[in-house]
Design a protein around this motif. Structure first.
Motif, PDB file in Angstrom:
ATOM      1  N   VAL A 195      15.265   6.520  -1.454  1.00 25.08           N
ATOM      2  CA  VAL A 195      15.859   6.365  -0.123  1.00 25.08           C
ATOM      3  C   VAL A 195      14.966   6.998   0.941  1.00 25.08           C
ATOM      4  CG1 VAL A 195      17.807   7.095   1.312  1.00 25.08           C
ATOM      5  CG2 VAL A 195      18.215   6.085  -0.939  1.00 25.08           C
ATOM      6  N   ALA A 196      14.423   8.170   0.668  1.00 29.19           N
ATOM      7  CA  ALA A 196      13.531   8.817   1.643  1.00 29.19           C
ATOM      8  C   ALA A 196      12.300   7.951   1.893  1.00 29.19           C
ATOM      9  CB  ALA A 196      13.118  10.198   1.136  1.00 29.19           C
ATOM     10  N   ASN A 197      11.725   7.379   0.837  1.00 30.93           N
ATOM     11  CA  ASN A 197      10.563   6.509   1.005  1.00 30.93           C
ATOM     12  C   ASN A 197      10.924   5.241   1.764  1.00 30.93           C
ATOM     13  OD1 ASN A 197       8.791   8.223  -0.292  1.00 30.93           O
ATOM     14  ND2 ASN A 197       9.035   7.244  -2.278  1.00 30.93           N
ATOM     15  N   ALA A 198      12.038   4.621   1.415  1.00 33.67           N
ATOM     16  CA  ALA A 198      12.445   3.393   2.104  1.00 33.67           C
ATOM     17  C   ALA A 198      12.658   3.657   3.586  1.00 33.67           C
ATOM     18  CB  ALA A 198      13.702   2.808   1.463  1.00 33.67           C
TER      19      ALA A 198
ATOM     20  N   GLU B 285       0.833  -1.208   0.000  1.00 33.56           N
ATOM     21  CA  GLU B 285       0.000   0.000   0.000  1.00 33.56           C
ATOM     22  C   GLU B 285       0.866   1.256   0.000  1.00 33.56           C
ATOM     23  OE1 GLU B 285      -2.591  -0.267   3.360  1.00 33.56           O
ATOM     24  OE2 GLU B 285      -3.803  -1.859   2.465  1.00 33.56           O
ATOM     25  N   LEU B 286       1.877   1.272   0.855  1.00 27.66           N
ATOM     26  CA  LEU B 286       2.770   2.426   0.919  1.00 27.66           C
ATOM     27  C   LEU B 286       3.505   2.614  -0.407  1.00 27.66           C
ATOM     28  CD1 LEU B 286       4.250   1.894   4.498  1.00 27.66           C
ATOM     29  CD2 LEU B 286       2.707   3.743   3.782  1.00 27.66           C
ATOM     30  N   ALA B 287       4.022   1.533  -0.971  1.00 29.85           N
ATOM     31  CA  ALA B 287       4.751   1.613  -2.237  1.00 29.85           C
ATOM     32  C   ALA B 287       3.829   2.056  -3.367  1.00 29.85           C
ATOM     33  CB  ALA B 287       5.390   0.268  -2.570  1.00 29.85           C
ATOM     34  N   GLY B 288       2.562   1.672  -3.291  1.00 29.23           N
ATOM     35  CA  GLY B 288       1.601   2.064  -4.313  1.00 29.23           C
ATOM     36  C   GLY B 288       1.339   3.553  -4.355  1.00 29.23           C
ATOM     37  N   SER B 289       1.592   4.231  -3.258  1.00 28.01           N
ATOM     38  CA  SER B 289       1.391   5.680  -3.211  1.00 28.01           C
ATOM     39  C   SER B 289       2.661   6.447  -3.567  1.00 28.01           C
ATOM     40  CB  SER B 289       0.906   6.098  -1.820  1.00 28.01           C
ATOM     41  OG  SER B 289       1.932   5.890  -0.867  1.00 28.01           O
ATOM     42  N   SER B 290       3.730   5.718  -3.827  1.00 29.00           N
ATOM     43  CA  SER B 290       5.025   6.331  -4.102  1.00 29.00           C
ATOM     44  C   SER B 290       5.234   6.521  -5.604  1.00 29.00           C
ATOM     45  CB  SER B 290       6.131   5.426  -3.537  1.00 29.00           C
ATOM     46  OG  SER B 290       7.400   5.901  -3.914  1.00 29.00           O
ATOM     47  N   LEU B 291       5.725   7.679  -5.990  1.00 32.61           N
ATOM     48  CA  LEU B 291       6.021   7.954  -7.389  1.00 32.61           C
ATOM     49  C   LEU B 291       7.210   7.132  -7.885  1.00 32.61           C
ATOM     50  CD1 LEU B 291       5.442   9.695  -9.895  1.00 32.61           C
ATOM     51  CD2 LEU B 291       6.981  11.417  -8.946  1.00 32.61           C
TER      52      LEU B 291
END
Length: 130
Positions: A114-117, A72-78
């Motif tokens: 990196v910020a998302n991870a 879900e989190l990755a799905g919201s990431s560009l």
């Protein structure tokens, strides 16, 4: 034309390199607030022989994170898609090496990845293991 050597030199001058092989670099970035995040960049060919940079950054041990929530989190990431490699949940992103401006076309996706991870690692594990 950008080469793998250009990428290596760019990374070496800007980041703390933790490990290096002929086609792979692992290094650490400071993400602020005392947190750091590891990232790997792989030099890989596709089926047609074109060269790519595959960037990945770990989120946590796959068996210790809610993988549904990670998706879900990755799905919201560009930038970046979720994957599990060798038991580690991570975010991955790839860019073509040919005609790449390392500074302009890889740095921004790299810092976003990196910020998302790091944010996903904090949200899912409440730790800073990677």
């Amino acid at each position: 034309m950008t080469t793998w050597t250009d990428v290596i030199n760019y990374v070496r001058t800007r980041y703390e390199v933790l490990e290096e092989t002929d086609d792979w670099l692992r290094f650490r970035l400071d993400t602020g607030d005392g947190r750091t995040q590891q990232v790997s960049v792989h030099h890989v060919p596709d089926e047609a022989g074109r060269r790519w940079l595959e960037m990945s950054s770990p989120v946590g041990r796959a068996d210790a994170v809610d993988q549904g929530r990670l998706l879900e989190l990755a799905g919201s990431s560009l930038v970046g898609g979720a994957a599990v490699v060798d038991g580690v949940a991570l975010l991955k992103h790839a860019v073509p090496l040919e005609d790449l401006s390392v500074r302009e076309e890889s740095e921004h996706p790299l810092t976003m990845l990196v910020a998302n991870a790091d944010a996903f690692e904090h949200a899912l594990t409440r730790s800073d293991h990677f």
